[in-house]
Design a protein around this motif. Sequence first.
Motif: not given
Ligand SMILES: Cc1cc2nc3c(=O)[nH]c(=O)nc-3n(C[C@H](O)[C@H](O)[C@H](O)COP(=O)(O)OP(=O)(O)OC[C@H]3O[C@@H](n4cnc5c(N)ncnc54)[C@H](O)[C@@H]3O)c2cc1C
Length: 355
Positions: A25-27, A43-46, A50-52, A172-174, A328-335
Motif C-alpha cells: 500500500y502506498d498512494p 519520498s526519501g528514496t526518490s 543512492g550512495v552505498l 494510503a493506509v488510514d 533508516h535516516y541516511r542509509n535507507g537505500v544502502l540498507l
Molecule cells: C537528499 C537525500 C539524499 C540521500 N542520500 C542517500 C544515499 O546516498 N544513500 C542512502 O542509502 N540513503 C540516502 N538517503 C536516505 C534514504 O533516502 C532513506 O533512508 C530511504 O529512502 C528510506 O527509505 P524508506 O523506504 O524507508 O522511505 P521512503 O522512501 O520515504 O518511503 C516511505 C513511503 O511510505 C509511504 N507512506 C507513508 N505513510 C503511508 C501510509 N499511511 N500509507 C501508505 N503509504 C505510506 C510514502 O508515500 C513513501 O512512499 C538520502 C535522503 C535524502 C533526503
Amino acid sequence: MIGAGAIGLGTAWHLAQQGHDVSVYDPRLNQSVDREGSANDLSGTSASLGVLMGHVFRRSSGRGWRLRRRSMELWPQWIETLQAHQPDLRLHPGLLQIAEDEQAAKRMEALAAQRVDLGLQMVTNADLAAVWPTARHGGLHSRHDGRVNPLLLQRALRQALAEQSVELNAMAVDHLERNDNHWRVHRADGDSSVHNLVVLCTALHSDVLLEPLGQARPMTPVLGQALSLELTTGPTTWNNWPSVLVDQGFNLIPTAPGRLLLGATVEPGDRASEDPLTLMRNLNERAPEWLRSAKVVGHWSGLRARPVDRPAPLLEELEPGLILASGHYRNGVLLTPGTAEWVAAEVEQRSLEQA
Ligand SMILES: Cc1cc2nc3c(=O)[nH]c(=O)nc-3n(C[C@H](O)[C@H](O)[C@H](O)COP(=O)(O)OP(=O)(O)OC[C@H]3O[C@@H](n4cnc5c(N)ncnc54)[C@H](O)[C@@H]3O)c2cc1C
C-alpha cells in the motif's frame, strides 16, 4: 507492506521471492518514479543519491555494521536479478573519501589496514592530484562501496513485483486494527482487508499509524538537498574518478560527461535553505573552480527519518504480527537488502511459532 520506498519495495520483493503472499500500500504507487515536477514532494528514496557507504563505516561490530556488511554482500545479486526489469540499473563501484585532517587520515589508515579484504585502500595526495588536487591528507578508497540509481532501483522493483503478481494498492493506509491473530488494514477510501502480518515501511509517517495502537517511535526530519550540475569548464570526462567522491560530507557523483550530482549530507529541520548554491559554497574553499562555475540544471530536497533517542534504523516486531522497518535516516537505500532479509527472518520465525 505499508510504504513503497526502497525499504517497502525491496522487502516486498524479497518476501514474494520466498513465496509469501504480499500486498503493498502506498498512494505514490500511481505516480511514476521521477524527480521532475515533484522536486518538493519526493519520498526519501526518490530524493536520495543512492550512495552505498557500506565498508567505510567506522565501527566494526554491532547491528549497524552487520546490516551494512550483509547489504553490501547482497547488492550484486540483487542488481543482477533486477537488471531483467531495468537493464540500465547498475552497481556503480568505487567510493573515495577525502580525509579532512590528520586525525581523519589516521582513522582511515586504521580502517584500511583492517579491511584490506573488503577492498579498502589509502590513497595519497599524489594519487589524488588528477581528481581532487585540494586534498591535503590523502583519502580512503573503497572498491566495493559506490552507488545505485535510486529511481531505476524503484522502477525495477515495482516491475518485478507486478510480474510476481504482488497486489500493488495505490492507496494510503488510514489506520490499523488488531483482530485476534490478524491485522485489519483500513485504507483511506474506507475499504479494509485482513492480513496475518503488517510491515510498516512508512519512514517519517510511521507514528501516525503507531500512536493509535499505543506504540510510539518518534522520528525527526533531517533535510537533505541535491543539485544536478552541468560543467562549463573543467573535466569533460571522468576518467580516474570513482563513482562517488565524498569531501566534508558532500557527495559528488559523476553521471555523464560534464554532468554531476552534488548532495549535502545533513541539514537539521525540514525546510530547504533559500539558495541552493550555498551548498557548493559550503565546500569550504575546497571546491575547484569548475565546480563553483558549474550551472545548476536541477535542484531537489527530501527528508530523512532520524529516530529520536534510538539508533537508526528501527527494526522491531512491536507486537505479534506488527513489524516496523523504518527510520533508516541516511542509509535507507544502502540498507535495503539487509533490511529485507531481517524482515524475512522475522516472518519465518512467526510462521514457525504459529505452526
Ligand atoms: C537528499 C537525500 C539524499 C540521500 N542520500 C542517500 C544515499 O546516498 N544513500 C542512502 O542509502 N540513503 C540516502 N538517503 C536516505 C534514504 O533516502 C532513506 O533512508 C530511504 O529512502 C528510506 O527509505 P524508506 O523506504 O524507508 O522511505 P521512503 O522512501 O520515504 O518511503 C516511505 C513511503 O511510505 C509511504 N507512506 C507513508 N505513510 C503511508 C501510509 N499511511 N500509507 C501508505 N503509504 C505510506 C510514502 O508515500 C513513501 O512512499 C538520502 C535522503 C535524502 C533526503
